[in-house]
Scaffold this motif. Structure first.
Motif, PDB file in Angstrom:
ATOM      1  N   ARG A   1      30.705 -10.543 -30.235  1.00 47.01           N
ATOM      2  CA  ARG A   1      29.418 -11.318 -29.524  1.00 47.01           C
ATOM      3  C   ARG A   1      29.599 -12.377 -28.091  1.00 47.01           C
ATOM      4  NH1 ARG A   1      26.024 -13.649 -33.953  1.00 47.01           N
ATOM      5  NH2 ARG A   1      24.329 -13.162 -33.153  1.00 47.01           N
ATOM      6  N   GLY A   2      30.648 -13.068 -28.176  1.00 48.92           N
ATOM      7  CA  GLY A   2      31.363 -14.034 -27.677  1.00 48.92           C
ATOM      8  C   GLY A   2      30.472 -15.547 -27.866  1.00 48.92           C
ATOM      9  N   SER A   3      30.314 -15.614 -29.281  1.00 48.97           N
ATOM     10  CA  SER A   3      30.160 -17.113 -29.579  1.00 48.97           C
ATOM     11  C   SER A   3      30.805 -18.008 -29.642  1.00 48.97           C
ATOM     12  CB  SER A   3      29.230 -16.402 -30.414  1.00 48.97           C
ATOM     13  OG  SER A   3      29.626 -16.207 -31.681  1.00 48.97           O
ATOM     14  N   LEU A   4      31.596 -17.366 -30.245  1.00 50.16           N
ATOM     15  CA  LEU A   4      32.866 -18.471 -30.205  1.00 50.16           C
ATOM     16  C   LEU A   4      33.399 -19.610 -29.333  1.00 50.16           C
ATOM     17  CD1 LEU A   4      34.442 -20.109 -31.881  1.00 50.16           C
ATOM     18  CD2 LEU A   4      36.153 -18.651 -32.118  1.00 50.16           C
ATOM     19  N   GLU A   5      33.380 -18.356 -27.600  1.00 52.53           N
ATOM     20  CA  GLU A   5      33.853 -18.547 -26.624  1.00 52.53           C
ATOM     21  C   GLU A   5      32.749 -20.055 -26.203  1.00 52.53           C
ATOM     22  OE1 GLU A   5      36.052 -14.962 -26.931  1.00 52.53           O
ATOM     23  OE2 GLU A   5      33.962 -16.004 -27.406  1.00 52.53           O
ATOM     24  N   THR A   6      31.819 -19.565 -26.526  1.00 49.75           N
ATOM     25  CA  THR A   6      29.910 -20.747 -25.825  1.00 49.75           C
ATOM     26  C   THR A   6      30.593 -21.282 -26.062  1.00 49.75           C
ATOM     27  OG1 THR A   6      29.351 -18.225 -25.173  1.00 49.75           O
ATOM     28  CG2 THR A   6      27.744 -20.676 -25.855  1.00 49.75           C
ATOM     29  N   ALA A   7      30.630 -21.598 -27.828  1.00 49.71           N
ATOM     30  CA  ALA A   7      30.469 -22.861 -28.727  1.00 49.71           C
ATOM     31  C   ALA A   7      32.217 -24.047 -28.450  1.00 49.71           C
ATOM     32  CB  ALA A   7      30.444 -22.735 -30.603  1.00 49.71           C
ATOM     33  N   LEU A   8      32.749 -23.428 -28.009  1.00 47.35           N
ATOM     34  CA  LEU A   8      33.756 -24.460 -27.902  1.00 47.35           C
ATOM     35  C   LEU A   8      34.324 -24.557 -26.588  1.00 47.35           C
ATOM     36  CD1 LEU A   8      37.024 -22.837 -29.966  1.00 47.35           C
ATOM     37  CD2 LEU A   8      35.778 -24.253 -30.480  1.00 47.35           C
ATOM     38  N   LYS A   9      33.719 -24.335 -25.243  1.00 49.89           N
ATOM     39  CA  LYS A   9      33.463 -24.252 -23.926  1.00 49.89           C
ATOM     40  C   LYS A   9      33.738 -25.936 -24.146  1.00 49.89           C
ATOM     41  CE  LYS A   9      31.386 -22.392 -19.649  1.00 49.89           C
ATOM     42  NZ  LYS A   9      30.760 -22.081 -18.967  1.00 49.89           N
ATOM     43  N   ALA A  10      32.238 -26.511 -24.763  1.00 56.26           N
ATOM     44  CA  ALA A  10      31.938 -27.925 -24.179  1.00 56.26           C
ATOM     45  C   ALA A  10      33.264 -28.717 -24.552  1.00 56.26           C
ATOM     46  CB  ALA A  10      31.234 -28.125 -24.838  1.00 56.26           C
ATOM     47  N   GLN A  11      34.091 -28.125 -25.983  1.00 57.20           N
ATOM     48  CA  GLN A  11      35.614 -28.702 -26.150  1.00 57.20           C
ATOM     49  C   GLN A  11      36.446 -28.587 -24.927  1.00 57.20           C
ATOM     50  OE1 GLN A  11      36.474 -28.955 -30.436  1.00 57.20           O
ATOM     51  NE2 GLN A  11      34.440 -28.239 -30.642  1.00 57.20           N
ATOM     52  N   GLY A  12      36.193 -27.424 -23.926  1.00 55.28           N
ATOM     53  CA  GLY A  12      38.004 -27.276 -22.961  1.00 55.28           C
ATOM     54  C   GLY A  12      38.581 -26.837 -24.182  1.00 55.28           C
ATOM     55  N   VAL A  13      37.861 -25.617 -24.885  1.00 48.58           N
ATOM     56  CA  VAL A  13      39.065 -24.933 -25.098  1.00 48.58           C
ATOM     57  C   VAL A  13      38.789 -23.771 -25.404  1.00 48.58           C
ATOM     58  CG1 VAL A  13      39.682 -23.855 -27.543  1.00 48.58           C
ATOM     59  CG2 VAL A  13      38.910 -26.427 -27.074  1.00 48.58           C
ATOM     60  N   ASN A  14      40.180 -22.544 -24.409  1.00 46.74           N
ATOM     61  CA  ASN A  14      39.963 -21.495 -24.155  1.00 46.74           C
ATOM     62  C   ASN A  14      40.225 -20.268 -25.659  1.00 46.74           C
ATOM     63  OD1 ASN A  14      39.436 -21.704 -21.302  1.00 46.74           O
ATOM     64  ND2 ASN A  14      41.521 -22.154 -21.193  1.00 46.74           N
ATOM     65  N   VAL A  15      39.895 -19.611 -25.657  1.00 47.84           N
ATOM     66  CA  VAL A  15      40.025 -18.530 -27.117  1.00 47.84           C
ATOM     67  C   VAL A  15      40.776 -17.123 -26.316  1.00 47.84           C
ATOM     68  CG1 VAL A  15      39.090 -17.401 -28.861  1.00 47.84           C
ATOM     69  CG2 VAL A  15      37.818 -19.785 -28.054  1.00 47.84           C
ATOM     70  N   ARG A  16      41.448 -16.922 -27.423  1.00 48.55           N
ATOM     71  CA  ARG A  16      42.162 -15.576 -27.104  1.00 48.55           C
ATOM     72  C   ARG A  16      42.106 -15.195 -28.589  1.00 48.55           C
ATOM     73  NH1 ARG A  16      48.261 -14.997 -27.768  1.00 48.55           N
ATOM     74  NH2 ARG A  16      49.025 -12.988 -26.120  1.00 48.55           N
ATOM     75  N   TRP A  17      42.292 -13.383 -28.384  1.00 49.59           N
ATOM     76  CA  TRP A  17      42.040 -13.262 -29.331  1.00 49.59           C
ATOM     77  C   TRP A  17      43.353 -12.041 -29.018  1.00 49.59           C
ATOM     78  CZ3 TRP A  17      38.448 -13.142 -32.654  1.00 49.59           C
ATOM     79  CH2 TRP A  17      36.692 -14.334 -32.726  1.00 49.59           C
ATOM     80  N   VAL A  18      43.592 -11.788 -30.821  1.00 51.09           N
ATOM     81  CA  VAL A  18      45.310 -11.066 -30.337  1.00 51.09           C
ATOM     82  C   VAL A  18      44.884 -10.193 -31.636  1.00 51.09           C
ATOM     83  CG1 VAL A  18      47.216 -11.202 -30.857  1.00 51.09           C
ATOM     84  CG2 VAL A  18      46.844 -12.536 -29.875  1.00 51.09           C
ATOM     85  N   GLU A  19      44.790  -8.817 -31.569  1.00 51.50           N
ATOM     86  CA  GLU A  19      44.409  -8.008 -33.172  1.00 51.50           C
ATOM     87  C   GLU A  19      46.130  -7.181 -33.216  1.00 51.50           C
ATOM     88  OE1 GLU A  19      42.766  -3.652 -33.395  1.00 51.50           O
ATOM     89  OE2 GLU A  19      42.100  -4.116 -31.306  1.00 51.50           O
ATOM     90  N   PHE A  20      45.973  -7.306 -34.626  1.00 48.62           N
ATOM     91  CA  PHE A  20      46.810  -6.684 -35.733  1.00 48.62           C
ATOM     92  C   PHE A  20      46.875  -5.444 -36.230  1.00 48.62           C
ATOM     93  CE2 PHE A  20      47.917 -11.086 -34.599  1.00 48.62           C
ATOM     94  CZ  PHE A  20      49.192 -11.342 -34.557  1.00 48.62           C
TER      95      PHE A  20
END
Length: 286
Positions: free
Chosen positions: A54-73
């Motif tokens: 959904r990409g919702s977390l990237e949007t929510a954290l953008k205001a805090q200047g935080v990038n999101v990186r997903w790592v699958e296990f």
């Protein structure tokens, strides 16, 4: 989806008291987070892959200047090893893997847990197998991911039927390799969780010998690196908020959630919908 699962979706996700306490004592300012990357470990299970799509977390954290990186296990033990060595700082795993992980790393913080989902893991055999009951497993080769919740399930199944681990031959393989071994008959049975469980039922007609029902809980836990939790509590709070909103969305839109995961998982709509219906969503306090 039955009423029990709909109710579980509505439960509220809450941070553990440890992280909540940290939030009261410290803050994560925008300046602190300007160059921060949040590395999240995930599996083909639960809420996290849905949030990713959904990409919702990237949007929510953008205001805090935080990038999101997903790592699958492929499974919980491997994910927690990633948490141990620092390749991720947040992730989800079953109840068994963190026990082993804590022996090697005291820096894990339990954030919250999902409700029990005992029907979302099972011991399965090929549809034409002569294995009909757990006692029939004596002397047989059984595939499983070592240290995962299904490892504990197998031990409990054997114990309930007066068998020992030495009475069977355990073949330790991650899900993809276990599926291949199961299909070609290199193992006699497979202990596995959803959505791999649902896929085996749907695609090759695997037959269930036993699930975790009335035997194990099969909880899932959200965990974080302790140092990260202490330094960036507001980031984790944002993650929790997204987990809450996503579980609420899935409760109302199980079909859409299943469709959303078709392409990234390579699994069919029916497999994903069956898997979602058996999972325990809606995280409770630790």
């Amino acid at each position: 989806m039955n009423t029990r699962h709909l109710k579980s979706f509505k439960n509220t996700l809450i941070l553990s008291s440890m992280v909540a306490g940290v939030m009261m004592l410290s803050g994560c300012s925008k300046k602190e987070a300007e160059t921060l990357t949040l590395n999240i470990g995930f599996q083909k299970y639960g809420v996290l892959p849905i949030i990713k799509q959904r990409g919702s977390l990237e949007t929510a954290l953008k205001a805090q200047g935080v990038n999101v990186r997903w790592v699958e296990f492929p499974a919980g033990p491997q994910l927690l090893e990633g948490l141990n060595v620092g390749s991720v700082v947040f992730g989800e795993a079953g109840e068994a893997p963190p026990i082993f992980a804590q022996a090697a790393n005291s820096n894990l913080v339990y954030i919250a847990n999902q409700p029990a989902a005992p029907k979302a893991e099972a011991l399965i055999v090929q549809k034409d197998s002569n294995i009909q009951t757990v006692p029939d497993l004596k002397g047989k080769r059984i595939a499983l991911n070592k240290g995962s919740n299904v490892h504990y399930l197998l031990l409990k199944l054997l114990e309930k039927n007066n068998l020992k681990l030495s009475d069977i031959e355990a073949v330790y393989l991650p899900p993809a390799d276990a599926r291949a071994a199961f299909e070609r008959g290199a193992v006699d049975a497979w202990v596995i969780w959803d959505p791999f469980f649902a896929a085996a039922e749907d695609q090759i007609g695997a037959r269930v010998i036993a699930t975790g029902e009335n035997l194990v809980s099969n909880h899932q836990f959200y965990l974080a690196d302790r140092k990260f939790a202490e330094q960036h509590p507001q980031v984790l709070n944002t993650v929790v908020n997204e987990l809450n909103s996503t579980t609420a969305w899935v409760a109302k839109n199980p079909d859409q959630a299943s469709k959303l995961l078709e392409k990234p998982t390579g699994l069919s709509f029916n497999v994903l919908k069956s898997s979602i219906s058996r999972m325990g969503f809606g995280v409770s306090p630790i």
